[in-house]
Motif scaffolding. Structure first.
Motif, PDB file in Angstrom:
ATOM      1  N   SER B  38       0.836  -1.192   0.000  1.00  0.00           N
ATOM      2  CA  SER B  38       0.000   0.000   0.000  1.00  0.00           C
ATOM      3  C   SER B  38       0.880   1.254   0.000  1.00  0.00           C
ATOM      4  O   SER B  38       0.616   2.225  -0.704  1.00  0.00           O
ATOM      5  CB  SER B  38      -0.902  -0.032   1.234  1.00  0.00           C
ATOM      6  OG  SER B  38      -1.614   1.147   1.352  1.00  0.00           O
ATOM      7  N   TRP B  39       1.948   1.187   0.768  1.00  0.00           N
ATOM      8  CA  TRP B  39       2.875   2.335   0.869  1.00  0.00           C
ATOM      9  C   TRP B  39       3.620   2.526  -0.456  1.00  0.00           C
ATOM     10  O   TRP B  39       3.785   3.638  -0.933  1.00  0.00           O
ATOM     11  CB  TRP B  39       3.840   2.054   2.025  1.00  0.00           C
ATOM     12  CG  TRP B  39       4.853   3.134   2.234  1.00  0.00           C
ATOM     13  CD1 TRP B  39       4.656   4.376   2.798  1.00  0.00           C
ATOM     14  CD2 TRP B  39       6.234   3.076   1.863  1.00  0.00           C
ATOM     15  NE1 TRP B  39       5.817   5.084   2.822  1.00  0.00           N
ATOM     16  CE2 TRP B  39       6.813   4.315   2.248  1.00  0.00           C
ATOM     17  CE3 TRP B  39       7.040   2.110   1.258  1.00  0.00           C
ATOM     18  CZ2 TRP B  39       8.166   4.605   2.042  1.00  0.00           C
ATOM     19  CZ3 TRP B  39       8.386   2.399   1.054  1.00  0.00           C
ATOM     20  CH2 TRP B  39       8.938   3.633   1.440  1.00  0.00           C
ATOM     21  N   LEU B  40       4.023   1.404  -1.052  1.00  0.00           N
ATOM     22  CA  LEU B  40       4.788   1.467  -2.299  1.00  0.00           C
ATOM     23  C   LEU B  40       3.943   1.938  -3.490  1.00  0.00           C
ATOM     24  O   LEU B  40       4.364   2.779  -4.267  1.00  0.00           O
ATOM     25  CB  LEU B  40       5.347   0.083  -2.627  1.00  0.00           C
ATOM     26  CG  LEU B  40       6.749  -0.256  -2.131  1.00  0.00           C
ATOM     27  CD1 LEU B  40       7.060  -1.717  -2.432  1.00  0.00           C
ATOM     28  CD2 LEU B  40       7.795   0.643  -2.790  1.00  0.00           C
ATOM     29  N   ARG B  43      -2.283   4.466  -1.816  1.00  0.00           N
ATOM     30  CA  ARG B  43      -3.525   3.973  -1.202  1.00  0.00           C
ATOM     31  C   ARG B  43      -4.693   3.841  -2.174  1.00  0.00           C
ATOM     32  O   ARG B  43      -5.611   3.080  -1.935  1.00  0.00           O
ATOM     33  CB  ARG B  43      -3.930   4.896  -0.062  1.00  0.00           C
ATOM     34  CG  ARG B  43      -3.069   4.678   1.162  1.00  0.00           C
ATOM     35  CD  ARG B  43      -3.495   5.605   2.262  1.00  0.00           C
ATOM     36  NE  ARG B  43      -2.648   5.398   3.416  1.00  0.00           N
ATOM     37  CZ  ARG B  43      -2.731   6.103   4.514  1.00  0.00           C
ATOM     38  NH1 ARG B  43      -3.626   7.050   4.615  1.00  0.00           N
ATOM     39  NH2 ARG B  43      -1.920   5.868   5.519  1.00  0.00           N
ATOM     40  N   THR B  44      -4.661   4.603  -3.269  1.00  0.00           N
ATOM     41  CA  THR B  44      -5.764   4.468  -4.226  1.00  0.00           C
ATOM     42  C   THR B  44      -5.656   3.152  -4.999  1.00  0.00           C
ATOM     43  O   THR B  44      -6.663   2.529  -5.313  1.00  0.00           O
ATOM     44  CB  THR B  44      -5.773   5.647  -5.237  1.00  0.00           C
ATOM     45  OG1 THR B  44      -4.462   6.166  -5.341  1.00  0.00           O
ATOM     46  CG2 THR B  44      -6.785   6.699  -4.865  1.00  0.00           C
ATOM     47  N   GLY B  48      -4.810   0.377   2.249  1.00  0.00           N
ATOM     48  CA  GLY B  48      -4.215  -0.340   3.381  1.00  0.00           C
ATOM     49  C   GLY B  48      -5.263  -1.079   4.197  1.00  0.00           C
ATOM     50  O   GLY B  48      -6.469  -0.943   3.948  1.00  0.00           O
ATOM     51  N   PRO B  49      -4.835  -1.816   5.210  1.00  0.00           N
ATOM     52  CA  PRO B  49      -5.764  -2.577   6.033  1.00  0.00           C
ATOM     53  C   PRO B  49      -6.806  -1.695   6.727  1.00  0.00           C
ATOM     54  O   PRO B  49      -7.978  -2.070   6.818  1.00  0.00           O
ATOM     55  CB  PRO B  49      -4.862  -3.257   7.068  1.00  0.00           C
ATOM     56  CG  PRO B  49      -3.482  -3.197   6.516  1.00  0.00           C
ATOM     57  CD  PRO B  49      -3.429  -2.051   5.569  1.00  0.00           C
ATOM     58  N   VAL B  50      -6.393  -0.496   7.159  1.00  0.00           N
ATOM     59  CA  VAL B  50      -7.331   0.369   7.901  1.00  0.00           C
ATOM     60  C   VAL B  50      -8.482   0.816   6.998  1.00  0.00           C
ATOM     61  O   VAL B  50      -9.658   0.674   7.339  1.00  0.00           O
ATOM     62  CB  VAL B  50      -6.566   1.588   8.498  1.00  0.00           C
ATOM     63  CG1 VAL B  50      -7.540   2.522   9.213  1.00  0.00           C
ATOM     64  CG2 VAL B  50      -5.478   1.103   9.439  1.00  0.00           C
ATOM     65  N   GLU B  51      -8.128   1.316   5.799  1.00  0.00           N
ATOM     66  CA  GLU B  51      -9.179   1.775   4.866  1.00  0.00           C
ATOM     67  C   GLU B  51     -10.097   0.605   4.485  1.00  0.00           C
ATOM     68  O   GLU B  51     -11.313   0.770   4.369  1.00  0.00           O
ATOM     69  CB  GLU B  51      -8.557   2.318   3.570  1.00  0.00           C
ATOM     70  CG  GLU B  51      -7.783   3.602   3.715  1.00  0.00           C
ATOM     71  CD  GLU B  51      -6.310   3.345   3.997  1.00  0.00           C
ATOM     72  OE1 GLU B  51      -5.974   2.241   4.492  1.00  0.00           O
ATOM     73  OE2 GLU B  51      -5.494   4.233   3.731  1.00  0.00           O
ATOM     74  N   THR B  52      -9.498  -0.552   4.285  1.00  0.00           N
ATOM     75  CA  THR B  52     -10.293  -1.715   3.873  1.00  0.00           C
ATOM     76  C   THR B  52     -11.284  -2.094   4.964  1.00  0.00           C
ATOM     77  O   THR B  52     -12.460  -2.354   4.694  1.00  0.00           O
ATOM     78  CB  THR B  52      -9.354  -2.910   3.567  1.00  0.00           C
ATOM     79  OG1 THR B  52      -8.383  -2.478   2.635  1.00  0.00           O
ATOM     80  CG2 THR B  52     -10.109  -4.075   2.989  1.00  0.00           C
ATOM     81  N   VAL B  53     -10.800  -2.124   6.216  1.00  0.00           N
ATOM     82  CA  VAL B  53     -11.694  -2.493   7.326  1.00  0.00           C
ATOM     83  C   VAL B  53     -12.786  -1.444   7.497  1.00  0.00           C
ATOM     84  O   VAL B  53     -13.952  -1.776   7.747  1.00  0.00           O
ATOM     85  CB  VAL B  53     -10.879  -2.700   8.630  1.00  0.00           C
ATOM     86  CG1 VAL B  53     -11.798  -2.862   9.833  1.00  0.00           C
ATOM     87  CG2 VAL B  53      -9.975  -3.922   8.493  1.00  0.00           C
ATOM     88  N   MET B 225     -16.816  -0.533 -10.776  1.00  0.00           N
ATOM     89  CA  MET B 225     -16.845   0.829 -10.222  1.00  0.00           C
ATOM     90  C   MET B 225     -15.410   1.339  -9.978  1.00  0.00           C
ATOM     91  O   MET B 225     -15.251   2.430  -9.441  1.00  0.00           O
ATOM     92  CB  MET B 225     -17.568   0.827  -8.871  1.00  0.00           C
ATOM     93  CG  MET B 225     -18.933   0.199  -8.895  1.00  0.00           C
ATOM     94  SD  MET B 225     -20.248   1.388  -9.065  1.00  0.00           S
ATOM     95  CE  MET B 225     -20.098   2.327  -7.583  1.00  0.00           C
ATOM     96  N   PHE B 226     -14.403   0.514 -10.292  1.00  0.00           N
ATOM     97  CA  PHE B 226     -12.992   0.843 -10.002  1.00  0.00           C
ATOM     98  C   PHE B 226     -12.788   1.153  -8.525  1.00  0.00           C
ATOM     99  O   PHE B 226     -12.078   2.086  -8.170  1.00  0.00           O
ATOM    100  CB  PHE B 226     -12.496   2.022 -10.867  1.00  0.00           C
ATOM    101  CG  PHE B 226     -12.535   1.711 -12.330  1.00  0.00           C
ATOM    102  CD1 PHE B 226     -11.599   0.857 -12.902  1.00  0.00           C
ATOM    103  CD2 PHE B 226     -13.516   2.262 -13.151  1.00  0.00           C
ATOM    104  CE1 PHE B 226     -11.651   0.563 -14.260  1.00  0.00           C
ATOM    105  CE2 PHE B 226     -13.577   1.954 -14.499  1.00  0.00           C
ATOM    106  CZ  PHE B 226     -12.636   1.102 -15.047  1.00  0.00           C
ATOM    107  N   GLU B 227     -13.471   0.416  -7.666  1.00  0.00           N
ATOM    108  CA  GLU B 227     -13.387   0.657  -6.224  1.00  0.00           C
ATOM    109  C   GLU B 227     -12.574  -0.471  -5.576  1.00  0.00           C
ATOM    110  O   GLU B 227     -13.105  -1.527  -5.229  1.00  0.00           O
ATOM    111  CB  GLU B 227     -14.807   0.727  -5.630  1.00  0.00           C
ATOM    112  CG  GLU B 227     -14.894   0.915  -4.137  1.00  0.00           C
ATOM    113  CD  GLU B 227     -14.145   2.125  -3.607  1.00  0.00           C
ATOM    114  OE1 GLU B 227     -12.939   1.980  -3.331  1.00  0.00           O
ATOM    115  OE2 GLU B 227     -14.772   3.188  -3.477  1.00  0.00           O
ATOM    116  N   MET B 228     -11.277  -0.223  -5.465  1.00  0.00           N
ATOM    117  CA  MET B 228     -10.376  -1.250  -4.938  1.00  0.00           C
ATOM    118  C   MET B 228     -10.718  -1.610  -3.486  1.00  0.00           C
ATOM    119  O   MET B 228     -10.563  -2.762  -3.067  1.00  0.00           O
ATOM    120  CB  MET B 228      -8.938  -0.737  -5.044  1.00  0.00           C
ATOM    121  CG  MET B 228      -7.901  -1.803  -4.838  1.00  0.00           C
ATOM    122  SD  MET B 228      -7.980  -3.063  -6.101  1.00  0.00           S
ATOM    123  CE  MET B 228      -6.396  -3.809  -5.933  1.00  0.00           C
TER     124      MET B 228
END
Lengths: 256, 267
Positions: B38-40, B43-44, B48-53, B225-228
């Motif tokens: 995610s860092w590399l 985030r789009t 990362g795990p936080v956004e996903t949760v 929707m291109f919503e990862m």
């Protein structure tokens, strides 16, 4: 207790080179309560003979019958194999229990415990086989066969994989139990000293095809209790080997 | 009396803590790799795990999450159960009978060789875009693997133990339950874990191409929707559910095989 009688027993195995007679014209009589040893080299068909007697191998010709049995059909037979053949996923207690019933009951549990005491393994009841020494595993196998209260015990070289010290103590245990149970024992061995020490009678078996070639009567010549250090044991074992020697041919063995 | 051999299966508290620690470390390494990616990549591209949760919680609040997870789970478990039942029966029969083995050999080999998408597409075309087609296709895809494993399991049975049981005149039922089945159990549990994992992957795929519900459908929806975050959130939720089932199977297997001598003691 039951006696064993075989008449004209013949067993043929098929191989890539055609049929091969492993047993040919085997006549055998073991009286009720007698301890008989079958002495012969590897590959002479000793195990095949026990498999037939135990009912494991029904594919043979000739007659096998049991005399004086308390059962109208077939006597209870205890079979102790060369290897202990314990179920590794069962504890010592469960392995012995296995011989009697599928679901352990308290009544049988007491009998199992009593047999474990008899073979000196009372403290090991919840051990798995891989946690026991080979000698202990053999004792469990012995208890598993004896708990059936068998009329006939078939012992297939049960001490051959043991060190001599353990084997000596196991032989004593077997003799003790035989005296107590008064059963009929048919022991198969390739150890002449063991055969003459334990048996009332030794039947000498040769290979290719497997047949009984001589008999050595010991009851009159070597009274019980016997001393393992007795010189006569050595002389009698040499006599048994001399009976067998003319029939020994290297490379003659096919299968036990 | 011989010396008391050391007991090997009794696990100490220290062993347990060590085992738990190693497992947590393994889990942590996954989270770390995810964070690193995610860092590399940003985030789009890889949230990362936080956004996903956080996305997952929103889906839960919308009442969508569990509806789709239950549908997928039901399809996974149903196809898994049918596959295992059929595969074990046929595998054992094939292991026992050489004739049956030869008769079914062409079917099994074809089943193993055929591309996994083929039965799915063919069943959707023949039966229609419904659950029956998906389940039938999944069973066709997975059964050959179970057959092969169970056949090998039956053939590796220690016949000397069966002979021992027969010499003791044990009834056939007891021999199967107490002698044959415990020897098949490692194959059975190993295969079950493999099939469950394959089943979940194939169900999601089947939902993606031919169903209007389930995790696979949701992944497809968020893909369009291109919503990862949506793709990862549903993937994560289902992975966690399946991992929980897999861990229960692992625990069951450790309990069932506690009699085994740990291999690290001998290798």
């Amino acid at each position: 207790m039951a006696g064993i009688r075989c008449l004209g027993l013949r067993k043929v195995f098929s191989s890539s080179r055609g049929p091969k007679a492993v047993l040919e014209g085997v006549n055998l009589e073991v009286k009720s309560g007698e301890f008989v040893a079958i002495l012969g080299p590897s590959g002479c068909g000793k195990t095949t003979l026990l498999n037939i007697l135990s009912g494991l191998d029904p594919d043979y010709s000739g007659q096998v019958s049991f005399t004086d049995s308390r059962s109208p059909t077939r006597p209870t037979i205890g079979y102790v194999f060369q290897e202990p053949r314990l179920l590794p996923w069962m504890t010592v207690r469960q392995n012995i229990h296995f011989a009697l019933e599928a679901t352990p009951s308290p009544k049988v549990g007491a009998r199992v415990q009593s047999w474990l005491r008899r073979v000196g393994l009372a403290d090991y009841y919840d051990y798995y086989p891989n946690q026991l020494s080979t000698g202990m595993q053999h004792r469990v196998a012995l208890a598993r066969a004896l708990i059936l209260d068998p009329e006939v015990m078939l012992l297939d070289e049960p001490f051959s994989s043991l060190d001599e010290i353990t084997a000596m103590s196991m032989r004593e245990e077997v003799l003790e139990l035989w005296k107590e149970q008064q059963g009929t024992v048919l022991l198969v061995t390739h150890n002449p000293l063991e055969a003459v020490y334990l048996a009332d009678r030794v039947l000498v078996m040769a290979a290719n095809p497997g047949r009984i070639i001589a008999e050595l009567e010991l009851t009159g010549r070597l009274p019980r209790p016997r001393d393992p250090e007795d010189r006569r044991l050595w002389e009698l074992s040499r006599e048994a080997v001399r009976l067998l020697s003319p029939h020994l041919r290297l490379g003659s063995a096919v299968s036990d | 009396m011989e010396a008391l051999p050391a007991r090997t299966s009794t696990r100490s508290q220290g062993d347990f803590s060590r085992s738990l620690g190693l497992r947590l470390l393994s889990l942590l390494s996954i989270v770390l790799v995810w964070l690193g990616l995610s860092w590399l990549l940003g985030r789009t591209v890889v949230p990362g795990p936080v956004e996903t949760v956080e996305f997952l919680i929103r889906e839960h609040e919308r009442g969508q999450l569990w509806v789709h997870i239950w549908i997928t789970l039901w399809r996974v478990l149903l196809s898994f159960a049918i596959t295992m039942a059929l595969g074990v029966l046929i595998g054992v029969a094939v292991g026992i009978s050489r004739t049956l083995d030869r008769l079914l050999e062409a079917w099994v080999v074809t089943g193993l060789a055929v591309p996994r998408i083929l039965p799915l597409v063919v069943c959707y075309l023949l039966i229609g875009l419904n659950d029956t087609a998906a389940i039938v296709a999944l069973v066709i895809i997975m059964v050959p693997q179970v057959i092969v494993q169970m056949r090998e399991g039956i053939r590796s049975i220690d016949v000397k133990l069966v002979e021992m049981a027969r010499a003791l005149r044990r009834p056939r039922g007891q021999i199967w339950r107490q002698v044959v089945l415990p020897q098949l159990a490692p194959y059975l549990l190993g295969t079950a874990r493999g099939v469950l994992s394959l089943s979940w992957k194939m169900v999601v795929f089947a939902e993606l191409i031919g169903r209007t519900s389930g995790v696979g459908y949701q992944i497809n929806f968020y893909f369009q929707m291109f919503e990862m975050r949506g793709i990862l959130a549903y993937g994560l939720a289902m992975t966690l559910v399946l991992a929980a089932i897999d861990l229960s199977m692992l625990a069951l297997s450790e309990r069932a095989f506690r009699w085994r001598r740990p291999v690290e003691q001998v290798i």
